[in-house]
Scaffold this active site. Sequence first.
Site, PDB file in Angstrom:
ATOM      1  N   HIS A 156      56.591 -49.350  57.229  1.00 24.55           N
ATOM      2  CA  HIS A 156      56.608 -47.963  57.736  1.00 24.55           C
ATOM      3  C   HIS A 156      55.257 -47.266  57.547  1.00 24.55           C
ATOM      4  O   HIS A 156      55.195 -46.039  57.422  1.00 24.55           O
ATOM      5  CB  HIS A 156      57.700 -47.134  57.052  1.00 24.55           C
ATOM      6  CG  HIS A 156      59.041 -47.783  57.021  1.00 24.55           C
ATOM      7  ND1 HIS A 156      59.882 -47.801  58.117  1.00 24.55           N
ATOM      8  CD2 HIS A 156      59.674 -48.474  56.037  1.00 24.55           C
ATOM      9  CE1 HIS A 156      60.984 -48.456  57.806  1.00 24.55           C
ATOM     10  NE2 HIS A 156      60.882 -48.880  56.546  1.00 24.55           N
ATOM     11  N   SER A 277      28.690 -41.995  69.305  1.00 29.57           N
ATOM     12  CA  SER A 277      29.089 -40.817  70.073  1.00 29.57           C
ATOM     13  C   SER A 277      27.858 -40.199  70.728  1.00 29.57           C
ATOM     14  O   SER A 277      26.754 -40.231  70.170  1.00 29.57           O
ATOM     15  CB  SER A 277      29.735 -39.787  69.140  1.00 29.57           C
ATOM     16  OG  SER A 277      29.816 -38.525  69.761  1.00 29.57           O
ATOM     17  N   LYS A 283      29.075 -40.838  64.061  1.00 31.10           N
ATOM     18  CA  LYS A 283      30.234 -41.631  64.484  1.00 31.10           C
ATOM     19  C   LYS A 283      29.882 -43.116  64.677  1.00 31.10           C
ATOM     20  O   LYS A 283      28.815 -43.464  65.157  1.00 31.10           O
ATOM     21  CB  LYS A 283      30.805 -41.103  65.813  1.00 31.10           C
ATOM     22  CG  LYS A 283      31.385 -39.718  65.733  1.00 31.10           C
ATOM     23  CD  LYS A 283      32.638 -39.672  64.874  1.00 31.10           C
ATOM     24  CE  LYS A 283      33.801 -40.426  65.493  1.00 31.10           C
ATOM     25  NZ  LYS A 283      34.232 -39.862  66.769  1.00 31.10           N
ATOM     26  N   GLU A 290      39.917 -50.742  70.318  1.00 29.43           N
ATOM     27  CA  GLU A 290      40.647 -49.782  71.143  1.00 29.43           C
ATOM     28  C   GLU A 290      40.818 -50.282  72.574  1.00 29.43           C
ATOM     29  O   GLU A 290      41.874 -50.093  73.196  1.00 29.43           O
ATOM     30  CB  GLU A 290      39.924 -48.437  71.118  1.00 29.43           C
ATOM     31  CG  GLU A 290      40.006 -47.743  69.763  1.00 29.43           C
ATOM     32  CD  GLU A 290      39.162 -46.484  69.695  1.00 29.43           C
ATOM     33  OE1 GLU A 290      38.483 -46.166  70.692  1.00 29.43           O
ATOM     34  OE2 GLU A 290      39.178 -45.816  68.638  1.00 29.43           O
TER      35      GLU A 290
END
Length: 459
Positions: A156, A277, A283, A290
């Site tokens: 979980h 970024s 970043k 992704e």
Amino acid sequence: MAQLWGGRFTKETDKLVYNFNASIGFDQKFFHQDVQGSKAHVTMLAKQGILTEEEKNQIIAGLDSIVADVDAGKLEITSEYEDIHSFVEANLIDRIGDAGKKLHTGRSRNDQVALDMKLYVRDEIKELDELVKKLLVTLNKIMEENLHTYMPGFTHLQKAQPITLAHHMGAYFEMFRRDRSRLADIYARMNYCPLGSGALAGTTYPLDRAYSAELMGFAGPTMNSMDSVADRDYVIELLSAMSTIMMHLSRFSEEIIIWNSNEYQFVEIDDAYSTGSSIMPQKKNPDIAELVRGKTGRVYGALMSILTTMKGIPLAYNKDMQEDKELTFDAIDTVKGCLALFEGMVSTMKFRNDVMENSAKHGFTNATDAADYLVNHGVPFRDAHGIVGRLVLYCLDKKISLDEMSLEEYKAISPVFEEDIYEAISIKTCVEKRMTIGAPGPDTMAKVVEWNKKYLEEN
């Protein structure tokens, strides 16, 4: 417009209809498979006395010259041709004359395209298998190097029990091992040759279908000519297997994305597999993970599309089945690209062993072992469960871990606790005493790593 039919028609096909019907824009992808099938076909025709040896040799030489020119960029596959079959045949006739017109003897475009697609899919299954195997080799290497790298295991998304990085990677090893097994099953099941089935009812020529199948490495000929030209089960099975591969890659990507976050910092993705970024200079984004996660839906879509296409098609061949190609080609390319990039990302990724172990220590992952300690000292499990629950509440209030409690604090909650509780709940002990097959104990995992090596050597 170069096409393989037209004698029954009194006027030329409308250009829009021709373009809508044509498949040359995508079926040129199996150009080499089409030539491979044609060479096997004419070799069989000559063996059966349907063509002469001279005609066979002329046709094969002509086909070889077409392949050489296409591969060298001297001959272009263009939209002048309706499909890859008409491209090959038209160019063959241009080169060798009347002998080229005999190439299509005893076959139909229906069994020809079924053969081409099978040959193409069969070749791609081998390439997919090699890519999955390469990923398995990388995973097993990570496992071997991290038998004693402690980390929290989750349920979980909550810290549950301590495990090792080797154990966690081993779970993905098993997933991708099953993926290879599915690919092997599909290969074996589909490896029967449809050539010689004709349009749907075979042919009156004395073909030796078993010989044609043997020439191309098939296990044998298909047993029903209608099914042969109408079957796309193997495409559906491959798309299903690839969807499962992508699901596994997506789950793995999701964990890497989480582990790479500032909150976890379990891993550091190599700069070569990260992006920055345009506005935030700090970043470092896990874009490959992704994108792999995102492209999973693309492969799922291909599977649902072909299932929907096939669900209402009566026997035998129907033009709807032309829709199997673009989606399958795209899905194969997508999965191959994702596997290659993902393996590169994982193989260069750095694991923060100290952060992972510290996370395990401070997440009460040893709470179950504290309960087991009490059980081993005569406390019923349900009572032990409640006692440890109170320990956790106490630690949360004091902002400490179970390891940091004093013996007096332990005894205040249960007098059963003694000095040996600290050894019992150490992360090292918690992991090492789990020695059943499949558990994270390092000795057990070392055996698994060796079994994995043997599997990879033999398969």
